[in-house]
Motif scaffolding. Structure first.
Motif, short mmCIF file in Angstrom:
data_model
loop_
_atom_site.label_atom_id
_atom_site.label_comp_id
_atom_site.label_asym_id
_atom_site.label_seq_id
_atom_site.Cartn_x
_atom_site.Cartn_y
_atom_site.Cartn_z
N ARG A 322 0.83 -1.21 0.00
CA ARG A 322 0.00 0.00 0.00
C ARG A 322 0.86 1.26 0.00
NH1 ARG A 322 -5.32 0.18 0.98
NH2 ARG A 322 -5.21 -1.99 1.70
N THR A 326 0.78 3.79 -3.22
CA THR A 326 -0.02 5.00 -3.00
C THR A 326 0.83 6.23 -2.71
OG1 THR A 326 -0.28 4.54 -0.62
CG2 THR A 326 -1.98 3.69 -2.11
N TRP A 332 -1.76 3.53 -7.59
CA TRP A 332 -3.08 3.05 -7.20
C TRP A 332 -4.20 4.07 -7.42
CZ3 TRP A 332 -5.85 -1.04 -6.75
CH2 TRP A 332 -7.08 -0.99 -6.09
N ASP A 352 -1.61 -5.25 1.49
CA ASP A 352 -0.36 -4.91 2.16
C ASP A 352 0.57 -6.09 2.32
OD1 ASP A 352 0.45 -2.36 2.78
OD2 ASP A 352 -1.00 -2.11 4.39
#
Length: 364
Positions: A322, A326, A332, A352
């Motif tokens: 993640r 991100t 993402w 994750d």
């Protein structure tokens, strides 16, 4: 005998040729004979009707070759002066590509083919590369139609001995045990880790830990490809007969050697073809581990395929990490926005931990 495709009969061994003739074949119309040594079958060939047959890189006595041409066969002769078979009927193995490693990497088939590919581009060399890549396509078709493949993409710079390397190996092992065949870009880093994990999928966790420790002694192929490859081949010798996986590397990146853990290697000259093939064969979905520019490119190549696909053709996409996807490289948000109200929306996932991946792929 090999399954026929429509009116085409593919013959890739002398044993298969003999079996078909013994079964009563009198005409070779529609036969594609690929890389078969026919030098001892001149008398048999003269008693068959070869009109409409295709001979690709077969070994033939000169009078037999002339006779076949005169009677309507199309004969593509063996290409001289090259270090590989342009009409090969099968995918590569690690043992084949690393033949000659007892000397140095420069002596291996892999390195010699790369050196040949770096010569000045000529029409003859371009045509030979195209013939070779077509043969690899054909050989790969046999594997793809028999198995469900899942792609594992990730950074080539992931070092042996790192947590990321171990995670990729354990992920691939879990995917393999679920009945999928792992496919990677066939190079070092996360790709090697995934092929290693798939290879040892049916061994104990202790065996995998030992294998990871063995290769960690040589973290990178720099400065010594020989030491890097030998560490991998030592693992294969220690645990022979590993589970099936696929590597799809390219001589375009010849400075990066292929990893030794896939049981089948579809190595291409053209990287654009290789990239497209890698995405196409992963019908069970693709896992994107943290990577850089190359992995980002693959994410959006895959996203483009899914964006325009109908509901029955969308393949899952799972991004792992993640923070990476991100913040480090904010792929993402754009991917999620692109998916929007398309069919792909429910097939795009961000997780994750690698332990979350397999359930997402095996439940679809």
């Amino acid at each position: 005998m090999k399954e026929e495709r429509g009116s085409t009969v593919e013959v890739e061994s002398l044993q298969e040729f003999d079996a078909r003739v013994a079964a009563g074949a009198t005409s070779l119309a529609g036969w594609h004979l690929q890389g078969v040594d026919m030098s001892a079958r001149g008398r048999v060939l003269r008693n068959l009707d070869p009109a409409g047959a295709l001979f690709l890189g077969c070994t033939l006595e000169p009078p037999d070759e002339q006779s076949l041409r005169a009677r309507g066969a199309l004969v593509f002769p063996v290409v001289p002066g090259i270090p590989f078979d342009a009409y090969r009927a099968s995918l590569y193995t690690a043992e084949e590509l690393y033949t000659g490693l007892d000397g140095s990497y420069e002596d291996t088939l892999d390195a010699r083919v790369y050196a040949w590919s770096r010569q000045e581009t000529t029409l003859d060399r371009s045509l030979t590369q195209a013939l070779h890549d077509h043969a690899i396509d054909d050989a790969l078709h046999e594997l793809v139609r028999e198995h469900r493949l899942v792609g594992v993409m990730g950074g080539h710079a992931v070092a042996r001995g790192s947590a990321a390397f171990a995670d990729a190996a354990r992920l691939a092992g879990e995917l393999t045990r679920s009945g999928l065949v792992v496919a990677t870009g066939g190079g070092p880093g996360a790709m090697e880790a995934a092929n290693l994990g798939a290879y040892l999928a049916h061994r104990s966790p202790a065996d995998l830990d030992e294998a990871l420790a063995t290769v960690a002694a040589v973290p990178s192929f720099v400065p010594s490809v020989e030491a890097w490859a030998r560490a991998a081949l030592d693992v294969r010798d220690r645990w022979p007969g590993g589970a099936r996986s696929l590597g799809i590397p390219t001589w375009h990146y010849g400075h990066e050697p292929p990893n030794a853990f896939p049981t089948a290697i579809a190595k291409y000259f053209r990287n654009a073809i290789r990239e497209a093939v890698l995405l196409r064969v992963a019908s069970a979905g693709i896992v994107f581990l943290p990577g850089a520019a190359g992995t980002v490119q693959e994410v959006f190549q895959d996203a483009c395929e899914n964006y325009y696909a109908d509901a029955s053709s969308v393949a899952p996409m799972v991004l792992v990490g993640r923070e990476h996807w991100t913040r480090t490289l904010p792929v993402w948000p754009l991917l999620e926005s692109l998916a929007g109200d398309r069919h792909m929306a429910r097939h795009v996932h961000l997780v994750d931990d690698v332990s979350e991946v397999a359930p997402l792929l095996t439940s679809t």
